[in-house]
Design a protein around this motif. Structure first.
Motif, PDB file in Angstrom:
ATOM      1  N   ARG A   8       0.844  -1.191   0.000  1.00  0.00           N
ATOM      2  CA  ARG A   8       0.000   0.000   0.000  1.00  0.00           C
ATOM      3  C   ARG A   8       0.880   1.241   0.000  1.00  0.00           C
ATOM      4  N   ASP A   9       0.673   2.079  -1.003  1.00  0.00           N
ATOM      5  CA  ASP A   9       1.333   3.387  -1.090  1.00  0.00           C
ATOM      6  C   ASP A   9       2.856   3.276  -1.073  1.00  0.00           C
ATOM      7  N   ILE A  10       3.390   2.393  -1.907  1.00  0.00           N
ATOM      8  CA  ILE A  10       4.835   2.244  -2.060  1.00  0.00           C
ATOM      9  C   ILE A  10       5.183   2.538  -3.513  1.00  0.00           C
ATOM     10  N   LEU A  11       6.043   3.534  -3.730  1.00  0.00           N
ATOM     11  CA  LEU A  11       6.505   3.926  -5.062  1.00  0.00           C
ATOM     12  C   LEU A  11       5.310   4.142  -5.995  1.00  0.00           C
ATOM     13  N   ASP A  14      -0.420   1.770  -5.595  1.00  0.00           N
ATOM     14  CA  ASP A  14      -1.452   2.321  -4.716  1.00  0.00           C
ATOM     15  C   ASP A  14      -1.918   1.238  -3.747  1.00  0.00           C
ATOM     16  N   ARG A  15      -2.601   0.260  -4.255  1.00  0.00           N
ATOM     17  CA  ARG A  15      -3.051  -0.880  -3.457  1.00  0.00           C
ATOM     18  C   ARG A  15      -2.783  -2.148  -4.266  1.00  0.00           C
ATOM     19  N   LEU A  16      -2.249  -3.163  -3.599  1.00  0.00           N
ATOM     20  CA  LEU A  16      -1.944  -4.389  -4.323  1.00  0.00           C
ATOM     21  C   LEU A  16      -1.947  -5.557  -3.348  1.00  0.00           C
ATOM     22  N   ARG A  56       4.806   6.410  -1.636  1.00  0.00           N
ATOM     23  CA  ARG A  56       4.199   6.961  -2.853  1.00  0.00           C
ATOM     24  C   ARG A  56       3.922   8.447  -2.683  1.00  0.00           C
ATOM     25  N   SER A  57       4.151   9.196  -3.714  1.00  0.00           N
ATOM     26  CA  SER A  57       3.954  10.649  -3.681  1.00  0.00           C
ATOM     27  C   SER A  57       2.536  10.991  -3.225  1.00  0.00           C
ATOM     28  N   GLY A  58       2.449  11.867  -2.220  1.00  0.00           N
ATOM     29  CA  GLY A  58       1.163  12.297  -1.704  1.00  0.00           C
ATOM     30  C   GLY A  58       0.646  11.477  -0.547  1.00  0.00           C
ATOM     31  N   ALA A  59       1.272  10.336  -0.229  1.00  0.00           N
ATOM     32  CA  ALA A  59       0.824   9.483   0.874  1.00  0.00           C
ATOM     33  C   ALA A  59       1.605   9.812   2.145  1.00  0.00           C
ATOM     34  N   GLN A  61       2.267   7.515   4.501  1.00  0.00           N
ATOM     35  CA  GLN A  61       3.146   6.388   4.791  1.00  0.00           C
ATOM     36  C   GLN A  61       2.863   5.263   3.808  1.00  0.00           C
ATOM     37  N   GLY A  62       3.872   4.398   3.655  1.00  0.00           N
ATOM     38  CA  GLY A  62       3.718   3.197   2.845  1.00  0.00           C
ATOM     39  C   GLY A  62       3.857   1.976   3.714  1.00  0.00           C
TER      40      GLY A  62
END
Length: 548
Positions: A8-11, A14-16, A56-59, A61-62
């Motif tokens: 979630r929210d990595i590079l 978005d969601r996976l 990820r940009s705008g989040a 935390q990841g």
């Protein structure tokens, strides 16, 4: 086995949520679609050092969560036990990275350090590729790999080494103490000589002190007592009283009884005087002593007390001290005997170790030849039949695992100098070498999830097919994840994921999709023909899948 990966929210993700299967799992997609991001995410949750900025940009935390199946006896359980974390049939790793760079990790909902994560990762996942410095390219692990290939039991030589070194350490300790022992032995010999010469007896100090005091007291008063005796004797009071008595007796007849009472009193006085004289005379005789005896008594008393001060004991304890010093001297003799025994024992243990080390060297040399033959067999189908792989077993210092150094070397062409894998082989060659080596070393029931990152890069056709079949062979007994651009490799996968990049509302994201049978045909057809998927490409894709 890696069962699930949640990101979630990595590079660019978005969601996976991904569910991996046993056997060969393949990840495909166009260049730049984000396949390497999945490996970055897996490395992040395993505590590997990687990109500094992952959120990820705008989040805010990841977060990455990995779920592993953990069967009984899995090596990861040892790490969990040491960390005080309860181990069940399922292992859940979760790691969070905030936008300001702070990282936190949990193992089965227990806070954990990156160090524990990395220790777990070494028992859960093995990465192979050009930057495989954690695995097969690390020379420090080559001996362990060869020993595992040969199925060698290192327990006996480890025990032989440990026993030998323990005895050698004890010998060294005794030798370091030898000077001190010699000094102590000399001291004990001298002290025992002094004690034996003096021969102190129990309670002798008190007896000598009493005798000394008596003689000293007699010396001080004997003159006065002797003078008193003379004053009481015939030349003194006794003689005068006898003269007075004779004189009075001569005059008594003419004194008309007036002298009878004085004579009687004088007679009684003479009797008392005689008793006094006898008592004083006896006292004078008792006070008779040899001045030399006083000197001898004082000399022995002073010698006893001086020796007691020297050894910091009471004079009455000197007799017991002699026995104690004899025991210490005997123990020193035992130490010398112990050193002789240990030296003989060390020689025997060294011979035992040497025999085991020689046998181990012979086993390693035999296994090296077998591994080299296995590698030659594996390299030919990978279009590297001209390459020469050699396992070099060379002498090294004695150690708990023998006296051998092991290094995997390669010469890519006949006559070319051999060298370390990562120094000699090019990128594509290196990937194939690593695959061949892993296949040759595989022993089945591998507890690790093996990841191959574009190990088929730079090859195609029959070579790519050979790569895929070797990956599939590894996957019979272990879970294998491979990032690939080769349709021949992808066609052999048991589980197939496609990674794609999308732009929505000006935001670029990577998405991963698990492919069903038809989608898998289309993906392999794309890999064969490019963006325009033709029926011919689909038919070729079906043929590849069927041939697997």
């Amino acid at each position: 086995m890696l069962r699930e990966l949640h990101i979630r929210d990595i590079l660019l993700i978005d969601r996976l949520e991904l569910a991996f299967g046993p056997g060969l799992n393949v990840l495909t997609g166009e260049t730049g679609a984000g396949k390497s991001i999945l490996l970055d995410c897996l490395g992040f949750v395993l505590g590997w050092r990687g990109r500094a900025e992952l959120v990820r940009s705008g989040a805010d935390q990841g977060e990455v969560t990995a779920v592993f199946d953990l069967p009984a006896g899995h090596p990861a359980r040892e790490v969990l036990t040491e960390a005080g974390i309860e181990a069940g049939a399922e292992l859940i790793l979760r790691r969070v990275n905030t936008a300001d760079g702070r990282k936190s990790a949990w193992i089965n909902d227990r806070r954990a350090s990156g160090e524990v994560l990395r220790a777990l990762s070494e028992r859960l996942v093995e990465l192979h590729g050009q930057h495989d410095d954690r695995g097969l390219l690390n020379p420090r692990g080559h001996r362990l790999l060869l020993d595992a290939f040969a199925g060698l039991d290192l327990g006996p030589i480890r025990k032989a080494w440990r026993d030998w070194r323990q005895v050698e350490a004890e010998i060294e300790t005794l030798r370091r103490e030898s000077d001190a022992r010699r000094t102590e032995a000399e001291f004990l010999a001298h002290a025992l000589q002094e004690l034996d010469q003096l021969d102190p007896q129990p309670e002798e100090d008190a007896a000598l002190d009493a005798a000394r005091r008596a003689m000293q007291g007699a010396e001080r008063i004997r003159g006065d007592v002797a003078r008193a005796l003379a004053a009481l004797g015939p030349d003194g009071a006794e003689g005068a009283m006898l003269d007075a008595s004779r004189w009075l007796e001569g005059a008594a007849e003419q004194a008309e009884d007036r002298l009878n009472a004085p004579l009687q009193a004088l007679s009684r006085a003479l009797i008392e005087l005689g008793e006094a004289y006898s008592g004083v005379e006896a006292a004078v005789e008792a006070m008779e002593f040899d001045p030399a005896e006083l000197d001898r008594t004082e000399e022995r008393l002073f010698a006893l007390r001086a020796l007691a001060r020297k050894h910091d004991v009471l004079p009455d304890d000197l007799a017991g001290l002699a026995d104690e010093l004899r025991e210490r001297a005997a123990a020193l003799g035992d130490s010398d005997a112990r050193l002789d025994d240990l030296q003989e024992q060390a020689k025997r243990l060294a011979r035992d170790y040497d025999a085991l080390a020689q046998a181990l060297t012979a086993s390693r040399q035999e296994a090296a030849q077998q591994l080299d033959a296995a590698m030659a067999h594996e390299l030919a189908p990978l279009k590297m039949e001209r390459a020469v792989f050699e396992t070099r077993v060379s002498p090294a210092e004695d150690g708990p695992e023998g006296r051998d150094s092991v290094a995997f070397t390669v010469a890519t062409n006949p006559g070319a100098p051999a060298g370390a894998l990562d120094k000699i082989a090019s990128g594509g060659e290196l990937s194939r070498f690593l695959l061949a080596l892993k296949v040759s070393l595989a022993r089945g029931n591998d507890a690790l999830t093996m990841i191959f990152d574009e190990i088929d890069r730079g090859v195609g056709g029959a070579t790519a097919d050979a790569v895929g079949r070797r990956l599939a062979r590894l996957a019979h007994d272990a879970q294998v994840l491979v990032v690939t651009h080769s349709p021949q490799v992808a066609a052999l996968g048991a589980t197939h994921f496609r990674v794609a990049k999308h732009v929505r509302d000006g935001m670029t994201t990577s998405e991963v999709q698990a492919l069903d049978d038809q989608a898998r045909v289309d993906e392999i057809a794309r890999m064969l023909s490019g963006e325009q998927i033709t029926d011919v490409a689909r038919e070729a894709a079906r043929s590849l899948i069927a041939s697997g």
